[in-house]
Design a protein around this motif. Sequence first.
Motif, short mmCIF file in Angstrom:
data_model
loop_
_atom_site.label_atom_id
_atom_site.label_comp_id
_atom_site.label_asym_id
_atom_site.label_seq_id
_atom_site.Cartn_x
_atom_site.Cartn_y
_atom_site.Cartn_z
N LEU A 79 0.84 -1.20 0.00
CA LEU A 79 0.00 0.00 0.00
C LEU A 79 0.87 1.25 0.00
O LEU A 79 1.98 1.24 0.55
CB LEU A 79 -0.91 0.02 1.23
N GLU A 80 0.36 2.31 -0.58
CA GLU A 80 1.02 3.62 -0.54
C GLU A 80 0.04 4.63 0.05
O GLU A 80 -1.10 4.75 -0.43
CB GLU A 80 1.46 4.07 -1.93
N LEU A 81 0.48 5.34 1.07
CA LEU A 81 -0.36 6.32 1.76
C LEU A 81 0.16 7.72 1.49
O LEU A 81 1.30 8.04 1.85
CB LEU A 81 -0.36 6.03 3.26
N GLU A 82 -0.64 8.55 0.83
CA GLU A 82 -0.25 9.93 0.56
C GLU A 82 -0.58 10.80 1.77
O GLU A 82 -1.67 10.68 2.35
CB GLU A 82 -0.98 10.48 -0.66
N TRP A 83 0.33 11.70 2.15
CA TRP A 83 0.12 12.54 3.33
C TRP A 83 0.65 13.95 3.07
O TRP A 83 1.45 14.18 2.16
CB TRP A 83 0.81 11.95 4.56
N SER A 84 0.19 14.89 3.88
CA SER A 84 0.73 16.26 3.84
C SER A 84 0.64 16.85 5.24
O SER A 84 -0.27 16.53 6.01
CB SER A 84 -0.04 17.13 2.85
#
Length: 407
Positions: A355-360
């Motif tokens: 899985l890849e989790l995008e964050w900011s």
Amino acid sequence: MPKDATVEEFAGLVRALKARDGRSYEALGRRLSVSASTLHRYCSGATVPEEFGVIDRLAVLCGADEEERRALEAAWTEADRARRRAASPVPSRTPVPAAPEPNPAAPEPNPAAAEPSPEPAAPEPGPTPAPEPTAPKAPRARTRRVAPAPLLVAAAVALVVLALAAALLGNPTRTASAPAPAATPPGRTAAPLPFTWTVGSQLWQGGCGHTYLVDRAPRAVAPPPVAADSGAWAGTHGAVHGGEALVRITLQGRSPSDAVVLQALHVRVVDRAAPLPWNAYRMDNGCGGAVTPRHFAVDLDRPRPLARPVDGVDASGAEVRTIPAVSFPYKVTSSDPEELLVSARTAGCDCRWYLELEWSAGGRSGTARITDGGKPFRTSGTRGRPAYVYDSVEGLWITDAESGQTG
């Protein structure tokens, strides 16, 4: 079975947290995405959770400070050790007749055969013991063995070149559906992530039902464990998730005030192969989960799988209640963690995925790769495989037909 003192001490701390909060097992279980009966087992000491994450979340919900959480983690560590000690002798319960073959006929040739191979050439001079020119024959045998050395060097170089080519071109025997995970995440800086995350990859549906594929005959498979010991059981048997893998991701910000925004969750299938031709073993032990938490459903058989939000169900009260699915974005801080549950299913492949989790956060952004301890998660279809359930009365694995179950 008498409880270990460390388990009792840990359970006492969990009970104290629950009593301080005042909410029911059902209400707390909904927030933690576990059933009321599972939470009750933690409080009574009947079960020690395999991971500390769920207890840490309970501590945060119940207002525990940092010192209390550290003490709770130390108590969990000791209780978990006791659980592992108690569980370790179980797998070797049914010795399989595995013909040891002691090799009694060759006790003397062993040392000679394990050392130099030129010595077997000694019998050759046996038929002609008179002539002395046996001495020159030894060098000749040696030269015969030394001659291929350059060929071995050339072969070794060729193998290295082939290995490099294979590494660059990929594995030709499997179908890659996505690029293999890179060594470092795509984030721009090497600064630490503004949040922490833990993964639980040995979860069962409702804490009760799950299927593993195992490359062993039924008599060589230990009885199904309790859900908390599933990781150790799966590791001992080399088991692979059958049909569905449940993955729980617990995320927590590092700051109490600066929120981290979780933007999106992507599924990457590293490669696909035909489903494993192994036996399927069902872990169902008769209990029922009152709460099915909201989760993200993934169909690994699709060419480009997506993580799709799905409603949960709460059947712990007088009437069944729907737990509405929540889509991205999410926000997390140190005092407001979040838990994502991913259900990845397949019928037609042996799939490896991550899985890849995008964050900011705070002007920064990036992508965190979620893996199973550095390796891709793995799920394989079970269609057409022999399926077994455990007969606790007879103490053995039996087929679905023998048990009266179907499917």
